[in-house]
Design a protein around this motif. Sequence first.
Motif, PDB file in Angstrom:
ATOM      1  N   GLY A 118      -6.443  19.380   5.393  1.00  0.00           N
ATOM      2  CA  GLY A 118      -6.012  18.311   4.514  1.00  0.00           C
ATOM      3  C   GLY A 118      -4.590  17.902   4.844  1.00  0.00           C
ATOM      4  N   LEU A 119      -4.109  16.900   4.133  1.00  0.00           N
ATOM      5  CA  LEU A 119      -2.771  16.375   4.347  1.00  0.00           C
ATOM      6  C   LEU A 119      -2.008  16.383   3.029  1.00  0.00           C
ATOM      7  N   ASN A 120      -0.907  17.118   2.992  1.00  0.00           N
ATOM      8  CA  ASN A 120      -0.023  17.109   1.825  1.00  0.00           C
ATOM      9  C   ASN A 120       1.037  16.030   2.024  1.00  0.00           C
ATOM     10  N   VAL A 121       0.929  14.949   1.252  1.00  0.00           N
ATOM     11  CA  VAL A 121       1.911  13.866   1.287  1.00  0.00           C
ATOM     12  C   VAL A 121       3.064  14.298   0.373  1.00  0.00           C
ATOM     13  N   HIS A 122       4.114  14.820   0.972  1.00  0.00           N
ATOM     14  CA  HIS A 122       5.209  15.410   0.203  1.00  0.00           C
ATOM     15  C   HIS A 122       6.164  14.340  -0.327  1.00  0.00           C
ATOM     16  N   ILE A 123       6.697  13.522   0.566  1.00  0.00           N
ATOM     17  CA  ILE A 123       7.642  12.461   0.188  1.00  0.00           C
ATOM     18  C   ILE A 123       7.387  11.252   1.077  1.00  0.00           C
ATOM     19  N   CYS A 124       7.332  10.082   0.478  1.00  0.00           N
ATOM     20  CA  CYS A 124       7.256   8.839   1.251  1.00  0.00           C
ATOM     21  C   CYS A 124       8.146   7.812   0.562  1.00  0.00           C
ATOM     22  N   LEU A 125       9.266   7.481   1.191  1.00  0.00           N
ATOM     23  CA  LEU A 125      10.240   6.568   0.601  1.00  0.00           C
ATOM     24  C   LEU A 125      10.436   5.365   1.512  1.00  0.00           C
ATOM     25  N   VAL A 126      10.433   4.186   0.904  1.00  0.00           N
ATOM     26  CA  VAL A 126      10.632   2.939   1.645  1.00  0.00           C
ATOM     27  C   VAL A 126      11.815   2.190   1.027  1.00  0.00           C
ATOM     28  N   HIS A 127      12.765   1.835   1.872  1.00  0.00           N
ATOM     29  CA  HIS A 127      13.931   1.056   1.433  1.00  0.00           C
ATOM     30  C   HIS A 127      13.458  -0.242   0.777  1.00  0.00           C
ATOM     31  N   GLU A 128      14.148  -0.658  -0.280  1.00  0.00           N
ATOM     32  CA  GLU A 128      13.694  -1.839  -1.020  1.00  0.00           C
ATOM     33  C   GLU A 128      13.623  -3.089  -0.145  1.00  0.00           C
ATOM     34  N   ASP A 129      14.457  -3.181   0.899  1.00  0.00           N
ATOM     35  CA  ASP A 129      14.442  -4.351   1.773  1.00  0.00           C
ATOM     36  C   ASP A 129      13.214  -4.392   2.681  1.00  0.00           C
ATOM     37  N   TYR A 130      12.487  -3.285   2.748  1.00  0.00           N
ATOM     38  CA  TYR A 130      11.341  -3.202   3.645  1.00  0.00           C
ATOM     39  C   TYR A 130      10.038  -2.960   2.893  1.00  0.00           C
ATOM     40  N   GLN A 131      10.084  -3.058   1.593  1.00  0.00           N
ATOM     41  CA  GLN A 131       8.867  -2.884   0.800  1.00  0.00           C
ATOM     42  C   GLN A 131       8.014  -4.152   0.882  1.00  0.00           C
ATOM     43  N   GLY A 132       6.704  -3.965   0.792  1.00  0.00           N
ATOM     44  CA  GLY A 132       5.791  -5.100   0.873  1.00  0.00           C
ATOM     45  C   GLY A 132       5.236  -5.355   2.262  1.00  0.00           C
ATOM     46  N   TYR A 133       5.600  -4.505   3.228  1.00  0.00           N
ATOM     47  CA  TYR A 133       5.096  -4.663   4.606  1.00  0.00           C
ATOM     48  C   TYR A 133       4.002  -3.648   4.944  1.00  0.00           C
ATOM     49  N   GLY A 134       3.599  -2.860   3.963  1.00  0.00           N
ATOM     50  CA  GLY A 134       2.538  -1.890   4.199  1.00  0.00           C
ATOM     51  C   GLY A 134       2.967  -0.668   4.989  1.00  0.00           C
ATOM     52  N   LEU A 135       4.265  -0.367   4.992  1.00  0.00           N
ATOM     53  CA  LEU A 135       4.747   0.771   5.778  1.00  0.00           C
ATOM     54  C   LEU A 135       4.149   2.090   5.291  1.00  0.00           C
ATOM     55  N   MET A 136       4.073   2.249   3.968  1.00  0.00           N
ATOM     56  CA  MET A 136       3.544   3.485   3.398  1.00  0.00           C
ATOM     57  C   MET A 136       2.123   3.735   3.905  1.00  0.00           C
ATOM     58  N   ASN A 137       1.312   2.703   3.835  1.00  0.00           N
ATOM     59  CA  ASN A 137      -0.082   2.811   4.270  1.00  0.00           C
ATOM     60  C   ASN A 137      -0.179   3.131   5.755  1.00  0.00           C
ATOM     61  N   ARG A 225       6.811   1.976 -11.653  1.00  0.00           N
ATOM     62  CA  ARG A 225       6.278   1.294 -10.479  1.00  0.00           C
ATOM     63  C   ARG A 225       4.814   0.967 -10.749  1.00  0.00           C
ATOM     64  N   ILE A 226       4.560  -0.271 -11.170  1.00  0.00           N
ATOM     65  CA  ILE A 226       3.226  -0.677 -11.612  1.00  0.00           C
ATOM     66  C   ILE A 226       2.491  -1.362 -10.464  1.00  0.00           C
ATOM     67  N   GLY A 227       1.287  -0.889 -10.181  1.00  0.00           N
ATOM     68  CA  GLY A 227       0.489  -1.450  -9.108  1.00  0.00           C
ATOM     69  C   GLY A 227      -0.414  -2.579  -9.572  1.00  0.00           C
ATOM     70  N   ASN A 228      -1.243  -3.068  -8.649  1.00  0.00           N
ATOM     71  CA  ASN A 228      -2.154  -4.167  -8.982  1.00  0.00           C
ATOM     72  C   ASN A 228      -3.621  -3.745  -8.965  1.00  0.00           C
ATOM     73  N   HIS A 229      -3.860  -2.415  -8.916  1.00  0.00           N
ATOM     74  CA  HIS A 229      -5.227  -1.912  -9.029  1.00  0.00           C
ATOM     75  C   HIS A 229      -5.490  -1.553 -10.491  1.00  0.00           C
ATOM     76  N   THR A 230      -6.446  -2.217 -11.097  1.00  0.00           N
ATOM     77  CA  THR A 230      -6.686  -2.035 -12.536  1.00  0.00           C
ATOM     78  C   THR A 230      -7.007  -0.593 -12.895  1.00  0.00           C
ATOM     79  N   ASP A 231      -7.825   0.087 -12.087  1.00  0.00           N
ATOM     80  CA  ASP A 231      -8.203   1.460 -12.432  1.00  0.00           C
ATOM     81  C   ASP A 231      -7.009   2.408 -12.395  1.00  0.00           C
TER      82      ASP A 231
END
Length: 261
Positions: A118-137, A225-231
Amino acid sequence: MTGTEQGRLRATTEFVNADKYLLKREIEGTIPAGLKHFRFKSGSEFSYIKSYILPYIIPLWASALSRPMDDQLVLEDSIKHPFDEYFFVDLVLNDRINEKEAAAIYIYKAIQYKQITGLNVHICLVHEDYQGYGLMNKLIRSSIDTTQAQFLTLHTQNQHMVQAVRSFCPKGFLFPIDGIPPLGIRQMADSIEKESNKPKYDENVMVIRGMFGAGTPLYGDRKERIGNHTDIRTFFLNNVNFQKGDGVLIIGLIPPTFKQA
């Protein structure tokens, strides 16, 4: 040569060596143009350029958590977590020579459960200037390919992190978002939590009360941090008290290699 000149020469040499060290660890074809993706197989490997890289990491950490750069949590965590011996570190820098800055940092490790990777996702941080580009994914996708992970696990109070994981764990494979965890998932959670030394979680909703910020939000602006997936949004609304620092343990199965529990 004066002491000042010698100091400048050492600093220049260190920067040149650090750039060469980075280039040997570049991962190509994973993220958008204008950014560079580097991978370190351990915190000790990353610590070789610690003095060079910290001036980039601290502003990234502060930006991603909406905290000032002199914030105690920012300073403590940015100096500690990226250099942990047992974790991979993926770093994303922009490609501007004279205005270099860190766009994202991703800290993770492969884990085993009943001989399944498995994969333990410990920390994933994206600078606010680079958010919205799908870097996390994109970073998570790359780490799944590297580790051949068949499940994912993380602790978070950020809905966007859960959305990123949803990309790999379709409906019925992401807990507790997709319902009360079945026995197999609870057993896996017990095993994971035994290693994490975190407070006991609620078995039905896998929420750990007051996990972050000593009972306050992880994020300095105290904005959820509110997402756009209803569930996902509905689950957090009903079960996670963001203002009191609640976190949720997420376990996602990656089909088809891992059959639903």
